[in-house]
Design a protein around this motif. Structure first.
Motif, mmCIF file in Angstrom:
data_model
loop_
_atom_site.group_PDB
_atom_site.id
_atom_site.type_symbol
_atom_site.label_atom_id
_atom_site.label_comp_id
_atom_site.label_asym_id
_atom_site.label_seq_id
_atom_site.Cartn_x
_atom_site.Cartn_y
_atom_site.Cartn_z
ATOM 1 N N ILE A 41 -13.998 -34.231 -25.442
ATOM 2 C CA ILE A 41 -14.259 -34.198 -24.008
ATOM 3 C C ILE A 41 -14.404 -32.744 -23.568
ATOM 4 O O ILE A 41 -13.530 -31.930 -23.814
ATOM 5 N N ILE A 42 -15.516 -32.431 -22.930
ATOM 6 C CA ILE A 42 -15.792 -31.080 -22.436
ATOM 7 C C ILE A 42 -15.641 -31.077 -20.924
ATOM 8 O O ILE A 42 -16.172 -31.951 -20.245
ATOM 9 N N ILE A 43 -14.920 -30.094 -20.387
ATOM 10 C CA ILE A 43 -14.712 -29.951 -18.951
ATOM 11 C C ILE A 43 -15.661 -28.889 -18.418
ATOM 12 O O ILE A 43 -15.596 -27.737 -18.849
ATOM 13 N N ALA A 89 -1.592 -24.301 -11.154
ATOM 14 C CA ALA A 89 -1.211 -24.475 -12.558
ATOM 15 C C ALA A 89 -1.790 -25.770 -13.116
ATOM 16 O O ALA A 89 -2.328 -25.791 -14.236
ATOM 17 N N ASN A 90 -1.703 -26.862 -12.359
ATOM 18 C CA ASN A 90 -2.256 -28.133 -12.830
ATOM 19 C C ASN A 90 -3.777 -28.077 -12.919
ATOM 20 O O ASN A 90 -4.369 -28.632 -13.844
ATOM 21 N N LEU A 91 -4.409 -27.402 -11.984
ATOM 22 C CA LEU A 91 -5.859 -27.246 -12.041
ATOM 23 C C LEU A 91 -6.246 -26.414 -13.266
ATOM 24 O O LEU A 91 -7.218 -26.718 -13.949
ATOM 25 N N ARG A 109 -8.823 -27.374 -16.148
ATOM 26 C CA ARG A 109 -9.982 -26.510 -16.416
ATOM 27 C C ARG A 109 -10.035 -26.068 -17.868
ATOM 28 O O ARG A 109 -11.117 -25.922 -18.439
ATOM 29 N N SER A 110 -8.880 -25.856 -18.478
ATOM 30 C CA SER A 110 -8.831 -25.377 -19.861
ATOM 31 C C SER A 110 -9.062 -26.493 -20.879
ATOM 32 O O SER A 110 -9.225 -26.221 -22.066
ATOM 33 N N GLY A 111 -9.065 -27.742 -20.414
ATOM 34 C CA GLY A 111 -9.251 -28.866 -21.323
ATOM 35 C C GLY A 111 -7.978 -29.302 -22.012
ATOM 36 O O GLY A 111 -7.996 -30.107 -22.932
ATOM 37 N N LYS A 112 -6.828 -28.777 -21.568
ATOM 38 C CA LYS A 112 -5.552 -29.107 -22.195
ATOM 39 C C LYS A 112 -4.860 -30.306 -21.550
ATOM 40 O O LYS A 112 -3.822 -30.746 -22.019
ATOM 41 N N ALA A 113 -5.441 -30.838 -20.485
ATOM 42 C CA ALA A 113 -4.852 -32.002 -19.825
ATOM 43 C C ALA A 113 -4.982 -33.217 -20.732
ATOM 44 O O ALA A 113 -6.015 -33.424 -21.369
ATOM 45 N N LYS A 114 -3.937 -34.015 -20.795
ATOM 46 C CA LYS A 114 -3.964 -35.229 -21.600
ATOM 47 C C LYS A 114 -4.483 -36.411 -20.798
ATOM 48 O O LYS A 114 -4.877 -37.422 -21.361
ATOM 49 N N LEU A 133 -17.060 -34.067 -16.483
ATOM 50 C CA LEU A 133 -16.600 -34.479 -17.799
ATOM 51 C C LEU A 133 -17.775 -34.885 -18.678
ATOM 52 O O LEU A 133 -18.606 -35.685 -18.274
ATOM 53 N N LYS A 134 -17.833 -34.337 -19.884
ATOM 54 C CA LYS A 134 -18.873 -34.686 -20.855
ATOM 55 C C LYS A 134 -18.205 -35.087 -22.155
ATOM 56 O O LYS A 134 -17.212 -34.504 -22.572
ATOM 57 N N TYR A 135 -18.767 -36.092 -22.797
ATOM 58 C CA TYR A 135 -18.277 -36.522 -24.105
ATOM 59 C C TYR A 135 -19.263 -36.072 -25.171
ATOM 60 O O TYR A 135 -20.469 -36.277 -25.044
#
Length: 68
Positions: free
Chosen positions: A3-5, A30-32, A36-41, A63-65
């Motif tokens: 998944i690409i952000i 911090a949550n944003l 943005r970094s793609g580290k969100a689960k 979001l791109k797959y």
């Protein structure tokens, strides 16, 4: 992850800072940053909805797959 952000490119195109988006959608910087970094689960639909509403875009713009 496949998944690409693309949030940073949308923010740049709209001349917005992450801090401004975070305030507008009601989440912490911090949550944003995690998103943005793609580290969100996970991403809540309410958060995705708020981002799309604020940036006037579609979820597919953010979001791109990609196949590994």
């Amino acid at each position: 992850m496949a998944i690409i952000i693309n949030l940073d490119s949308i923010l740049t195109a709209q001349n917005l800072k992450g801090k401004e988006l975070a305030e507008a959608i009601g989440i912490t910087e911090a949550n944003l940053s995690i998103l943005r970094s793609g580290k969100a689960k996970a991403v809540r639909f309410s958060t995705l909805n708020a981002i799309c509403k604020t940036l006037k875009c579609q979820p597919g713009d953010i979001l791109k797959y990609t196949v590994d």
